[in-house]
Design a protein around this motif. Structure first.
Motif, mmCIF file in Angstrom:
data_model
loop_
_atom_site.group_PDB
_atom_site.id
_atom_site.type_symbol
_atom_site.label_atom_id
_atom_site.label_comp_id
_atom_site.label_asym_id
_atom_site.label_seq_id
_atom_site.Cartn_x
_atom_site.Cartn_y
_atom_site.Cartn_z
ATOM 1 N N TYR A 49 0.847 -1.187 0.000
ATOM 2 C CA TYR A 49 0.000 0.000 0.000
ATOM 3 C C TYR A 49 0.880 1.233 0.000
ATOM 4 C CZ TYR A 49 0.947 0.742 4.995
ATOM 5 O OH TYR A 49 1.562 0.966 6.196
ATOM 6 N N SER A 50 0.346 2.312 -0.520
ATOM 7 C CA SER A 50 0.996 3.614 -0.477
ATOM 8 C C SER A 50 -0.103 4.647 -0.293
ATOM 9 C CB SER A 50 1.779 3.867 -1.764
ATOM 10 O OG SER A 50 2.389 5.141 -1.701
ATOM 11 N N LYS A 51 -0.207 5.158 0.933
ATOM 12 C CA LYS A 51 -1.212 6.184 1.236
ATOM 13 C C LYS A 51 -0.558 7.542 1.002
ATOM 14 C CE LYS A 51 -1.886 7.829 5.296
ATOM 15 N NZ LYS A 51 -1.675 9.252 5.031
ATOM 16 N N PRO A 52 -1.116 8.323 0.096
ATOM 17 C CA PRO A 52 -0.520 9.632 -0.163
ATOM 18 C C PRO A 52 -0.629 10.566 1.037
ATOM 19 C CG PRO A 52 -2.344 9.156 -1.697
ATOM 20 C CD PRO A 52 -2.295 8.058 -0.692
ATOM 21 N N ALA A 53 0.227 11.566 1.057
ATOM 22 C CA ALA A 53 0.141 12.594 2.092
ATOM 23 C C ALA A 53 -1.184 13.328 1.945
ATOM 24 C CB ALA A 53 1.313 13.563 1.954
ATOM 25 N N ASN A 54 -1.640 13.936 3.017
ATOM 26 C CA ASN A 54 -2.878 14.718 3.073
ATOM 27 C C ASN A 54 -4.142 13.874 3.022
ATOM 28 O OD1 ASN A 54 -1.430 17.183 3.274
ATOM 29 N ND2 ASN A 54 -1.105 17.128 1.066
ATOM 30 N N TYR A 55 -4.019 12.590 3.263
ATOM 31 C CA TYR A 55 -5.169 11.698 3.371
ATOM 32 C C TYR A 55 -5.025 10.881 4.645
ATOM 33 C CZ TYR A 55 -6.259 12.720 -1.495
ATOM 34 O OH TYR A 55 -6.581 13.356 -2.657
ATOM 35 N N ALA A 116 -7.154 -5.811 13.478
ATOM 36 C CA ALA A 116 -8.503 -6.319 13.778
ATOM 37 C C ALA A 116 -8.455 -7.846 13.756
ATOM 38 C CB ALA A 116 -9.510 -5.802 12.756
ATOM 39 N N THR A 117 -9.118 -8.473 14.721
ATOM 40 C CA THR A 117 -9.074 -9.933 14.837
ATOM 41 C C THR A 117 -10.419 -10.573 14.498
ATOM 42 O OG1 THR A 117 -9.623 -9.822 17.189
ATOM 43 C CG2 THR A 117 -7.285 -9.867 16.625
ATOM 44 N N ASN A 118 -10.337 -11.834 14.086
ATOM 45 C CA ASN A 118 -11.524 -12.649 13.797
ATOM 46 C C ASN A 118 -12.512 -11.939 12.877
ATOM 47 O OD1 ASN A 118 -10.599 -14.774 15.448
ATOM 48 N ND2 ASN A 118 -11.332 -13.668 17.246
ATOM 49 N N VAL A 119 -12.022 -11.497 11.740
ATOM 50 C CA VAL A 119 -12.846 -10.776 10.778
ATOM 51 C C VAL A 119 -13.340 -11.771 9.719
ATOM 52 C CG1 VAL A 119 -12.912 -8.860 9.142
ATOM 53 C CG2 VAL A 119 -11.466 -8.704 11.179
ATOM 54 N N ALA A 120 -14.618 -11.752 9.435
ATOM 55 C CA ALA A 120 -15.217 -12.689 8.485
ATOM 56 C C ALA A 120 -14.681 -12.466 7.072
ATOM 57 C CB ALA A 120 -16.738 -12.528 8.490
ATOM 58 N N ASN A 121 -14.608 -13.551 6.301
ATOM 59 C CA ASN A 121 -14.201 -13.473 4.896
ATOM 60 C C ASN A 121 -15.179 -12.592 4.133
ATOM 61 O OD1 ASN A 121 -12.255 -15.334 5.587
ATOM 62 N ND2 ASN A 121 -13.342 -17.055 4.701
ATOM 63 N N GLY A 122 -14.644 -11.799 3.201
ATOM 64 C CA GLY A 122 -15.493 -10.944 2.374
ATOM 65 C C GLY A 122 -15.865 -9.628 3.022
ATOM 66 N N THR A 123 -15.303 -9.317 4.187
ATOM 67 C CA THR A 123 -15.592 -8.049 4.865
ATOM 68 C C THR A 123 -14.861 -6.911 4.164
ATOM 69 O OG1 THR A 123 -15.851 -9.173 6.986
ATOM 70 C CG2 THR A 123 -15.392 -6.801 7.062
ATOM 71 N N LYS A 124 -15.571 -5.819 3.906
ATOM 72 C CA LYS A 124 -14.967 -4.643 3.279
ATOM 73 C C LYS A 124 -14.414 -3.730 4.373
ATOM 74 C CE LYS A 124 -17.915 -4.947 -0.667
ATOM 75 N NZ LYS A 124 -17.946 -4.413 -1.969
ATOM 76 N N PHE A 125 -13.206 -3.211 4.128
ATOM 77 C CA PHE A 125 -12.562 -2.380 5.148
ATOM 78 C C PHE A 125 -11.585 -1.393 4.521
ATOM 79 C CE2 PHE A 125 -9.526 -5.718 4.389
ATOM 80 C CZ PHE A 125 -8.287 -5.139 4.602
ATOM 81 N N LYS A 126 -11.196 -0.416 5.334
ATOM 82 C CA LYS A 126 -10.148 0.547 4.998
ATOM 83 C C LYS A 126 -9.283 0.733 6.238
ATOM 84 C CE LYS A 126 -12.710 3.267 1.670
ATOM 85 N NZ LYS A 126 -12.705 4.487 0.927
ATOM 86 N N PHE A 127 -8.060 1.169 6.027
ATOM 87 C CA PHE A 127 -7.206 1.566 7.134
ATOM 88 C C PHE A 127 -7.364 3.066 7.344
ATOM 89 C CE2 PHE A 127 -4.926 -2.201 5.547
ATOM 90 C CZ PHE A 127 -4.841 -2.939 6.716
ATOM 91 N N GLN A 128 -7.457 3.478 8.600
ATOM 92 C CA GLN A 128 -7.448 4.901 8.917
ATOM 93 C C GLN A 128 -6.181 5.178 9.712
ATOM 94 O OE1 GLN A 128 -9.693 6.618 12.118
ATOM 95 N NE2 GLN A 128 -10.320 8.332 10.828
ATOM 96 N N PHE A 129 -5.391 6.124 9.249
ATOM 97 C CA PHE A 129 -4.147 6.511 9.911
ATOM 98 C C PHE A 129 -4.405 7.744 10.759
ATOM 99 C CE2 PHE A 129 -3.128 3.927 6.359
ATOM 100 C CZ PHE A 129 -1.954 3.259 6.665
ATOM 101 N N GLN A 130 -3.718 7.848 11.871
ATOM 102 C CA GLN A 130 -3.951 8.990 12.765
ATOM 103 C C GLN A 130 -3.387 10.282 12.180
ATOM 104 O OE1 GLN A 130 -2.134 8.821 16.707
ATOM 105 N NE2 GLN A 130 -4.060 9.542 17.567
ATOM 106 N N THR A 131 -2.322 10.161 11.409
ATOM 107 C CA THR A 131 -1.724 11.353 10.794
ATOM 108 C C THR A 131 -1.856 11.259 9.281
ATOM 109 O OG1 THR A 131 0.451 10.313 10.712
ATOM 110 C CG2 THR A 131 -0.056 11.641 12.669
ATOM 111 N N ASN A 132 -1.800 12.412 8.619
ATOM 112 C CA ASN A 132 -2.044 12.424 7.180
ATOM 113 C C ASN A 132 -0.777 12.394 6.333
ATOM 114 O OD1 ASN A 132 -1.163 15.005 7.519
ATOM 115 N ND2 ASN A 132 -3.036 15.999 6.820
ATOM 116 N N GLY A 133 0.382 12.071 6.907
ATOM 117 C CA GLY A 133 1.615 11.972 6.135
ATOM 118 C C GLY A 133 1.621 10.740 5.231
ATOM 119 N N LEU A 134 2.527 10.726 4.268
ATOM 120 C CA LEU A 134 2.706 9.592 3.397
ATOM 121 C C LEU A 134 2.944 8.338 4.222
ATOM 122 C CD1 LEU A 134 3.328 8.362 0.529
ATOM 123 C CD2 LEU A 134 5.728 8.919 1.014
#
Length: 141
Positions: A49-55, A116-134
């Motif tokens: 993954y590569s999360k751009p800065a400002n996101y 996150a633990t014990n997550v069912a197959n097919g679950t949709k998710f995103k990562f949220q970072f505390q800071t918006n840097g790259l």
């Protein structure tokens, strides 16, 4: 003589129990690599993954946009960032509004961190970072 026979019987019984414990321990030890192989199979399917800065989100955009999806390769959502980061997971359930975990978890760089633990197959998710840097690294789910 009878006391000696009783003692010998007790010693023999104790040795048999000890041997059974050793055999039982060997079975447990043999099972550990199987679990290890499961974890390795999960990490073998890791994606970069590569999360751009400002996101704050990867993939970007919340609550809309592209979502990642868990697979049968892993039971958990794991991340291996290239720098230490505070990260949490947001979910897009099949019914109801998207939501995020209540707190960020500190993920150490260069090692696998379970977010996150014990997550069912097919679950949709995103990562949220505390800071918006790259932010870059790999994830497996």
């Amino acid at each position: 003589m009878r006391n000696n026979t009783t003692r010998l019987g007790a010693i023999a019984a104790g040795l048999m129990l000890a041997a059974a414990g050793t055999i039982s321990g060997a079975t447990t030890a043999a099972a550990a690599p199987q679990g290890e192989n499961t974890v390795l199979a999960c990490y073998d399917t890791a994606k970069s993954y590569s999360k751009p800065a400002n996101y704050l989100y990867y993939p970007t955009g919340y609550p809309t946009g592209t979502w990642l999806t868990t697979t049968s390769n892993c039971a958990d959502i794991n991340i291996r960032p290239n720098t230490n980061r505070y990260i949490k997971v947001c979910f897009d359930p099949s019914s109801g509004a998207p939501y995020c975990q209540s707190a960020h978890k500190y993920a150490l760089s260069g090692q696998w961190n379970t977010i996150a633990t014990n997550v069912a197959n097919g679950t949709k998710f995103k990562f949220q970072f505390q800071t918006n840097g790259l932010a870059t690294g790999v994830w497996a789910a």
